[in-house]
Design a protein around this motif. Structure first.
Motif, mmCIF file in Angstrom:
data_model
loop_
_atom_site.group_PDB
_atom_site.id
_atom_site.type_symbol
_atom_site.label_atom_id
_atom_site.label_comp_id
_atom_site.label_asym_id
_atom_site.label_seq_id
_atom_site.Cartn_x
_atom_site.Cartn_y
_atom_site.Cartn_z
ATOM 1 N N ARG A 46 0.827 -1.206 0.000
ATOM 2 C CA ARG A 46 0.000 0.000 0.000
ATOM 3 C C ARG A 46 0.866 1.263 0.000
ATOM 4 O O ARG A 46 0.545 2.251 -0.665
ATOM 5 C CB ARG A 46 -0.916 -0.022 1.217
ATOM 6 N N ARG A 49 3.824 0.909 -3.250
ATOM 7 C CA ARG A 49 3.245 0.755 -4.581
ATOM 8 C C ARG A 49 4.267 0.124 -5.543
ATOM 9 O O ARG A 49 4.712 0.744 -6.510
ATOM 10 C CB ARG A 49 2.733 2.088 -5.133
ATOM 11 N N GLU A 74 -6.747 -4.111 -3.857
ATOM 12 C CA GLU A 74 -6.513 -2.666 -3.747
ATOM 13 C C GLU A 74 -5.901 -2.087 -5.013
ATOM 14 O O GLU A 74 -6.261 -0.995 -5.451
ATOM 15 C CB GLU A 74 -5.585 -2.382 -2.561
ATOM 16 N N ARG A 75 -4.953 -2.823 -5.603
ATOM 17 C CA ARG A 75 -4.243 -2.304 -6.780
ATOM 18 C C ARG A 75 -3.587 -3.472 -7.514
ATOM 19 O O ARG A 75 -2.669 -4.090 -6.978
ATOM 20 C CB ARG A 75 -3.173 -1.305 -6.340
#
Length: 228
Positions: A46, A49, A74-75
């Motif tokens: 988080r 990245r 989340e990504r």
């Protein structure tokens, strides 16, 4: 060529292995960040990245499968999973929660670095060549720009690698594509040592899209069985 700005998150609780992986990847020009347990890995993903994650399955806190599920929610990010397990069920679960590739321990640092480079090349290629178009094959619809897939009007969630594999098969429907060609074009591998990776991803696609969609030609490869 990868630059120092490319960030790799290495999640491994065995310090000797973590340090060895980090040393090799730093020598390849990557920024490397380490995490030693599940919660720390999710928080690092988080915060940092990363461009790619090297993720051990067996971790304190919660395991790598849960880490992968949480960070992908989340990504989306390319994930290379490290496992001491040989059970195919565990490997399929890893692919289902978003892993793009896996390596069984023990592994060579040279091959690990090559896999990381290949994951990044593929991610960059996908970003550079994404086109705003829609491919309709029977009841299968593929939106390349949004990276979405529907079948019979139902949206199907695919991992990045599953999507890339489907697109390659859809580009030549009803034509048998050899495993070696899929490895080269989807994974960026120059040799045929990872055919089991292809087979595992095909199983995942069949589970999500239907067993009738992809035909196996034993000893050769796979074909997408849809109308043009």
């Amino acid at each position: 060529m990868e630059t120092i700005e490319r960030r790799v998150l290495v999640v491994e609780d065995e310090r000797v292995i973590a340090d060895a992986v980090a040393a090799r990847l730093r020598a390849e020009g990557f920024q490397v960040h380490l995490a030693g347990d599940g919660p720390a890995a999710v928080e690092a993903a988080r915060t940092i990245r990363p461009d790619v994650v090297v993720l051990d399955v067996m971790l304190p806190g919660f395991d790598g499968l849960e880490v992968c599920r949480r960070i992908q929610a989340e990504r989306p990010v390319p994930v290379l999973m490290l496992t001491a397990r040989g059970d195919e069920t565990d490997l399929l679960v890893g692919l289902a929660v978003g892993a793009d590739d896996y390596m069984a321990k023990p592994f060579s640092m040279r091959e690990l670095a090559a896999r990381v480079h290949a994951l990044l090349r593929r991610a960059e290629k996908n970003q550079a060549h994404a086109k705003k178009n829609q491919l309709q094959l029977g009841d299968l619809e593929i939106n390349s720009s949004e990276r979405r897939v529907t079948r019979a009007g139902v949206e199907i969630h695919l991992t990045p690698t599953e999507f890339d594999l489907l697109v390659h098969l859809a580009g030549r429907p009803r034509t048998v594509v050899p495993r070696e060609r899929l490895l080269a074009e989807v994974w960026g591998w120059a040799d045929a040592s990872g055919t089991r990776t292809v087979d595992s991803h095909i199983k995942a696609l069949r589970r999500k899209l239907g067993a009738d969609l992809i035909r196996t030609v034993h000893g050769i490869g796979y074909a997408l069985e849809v109308d043009r």
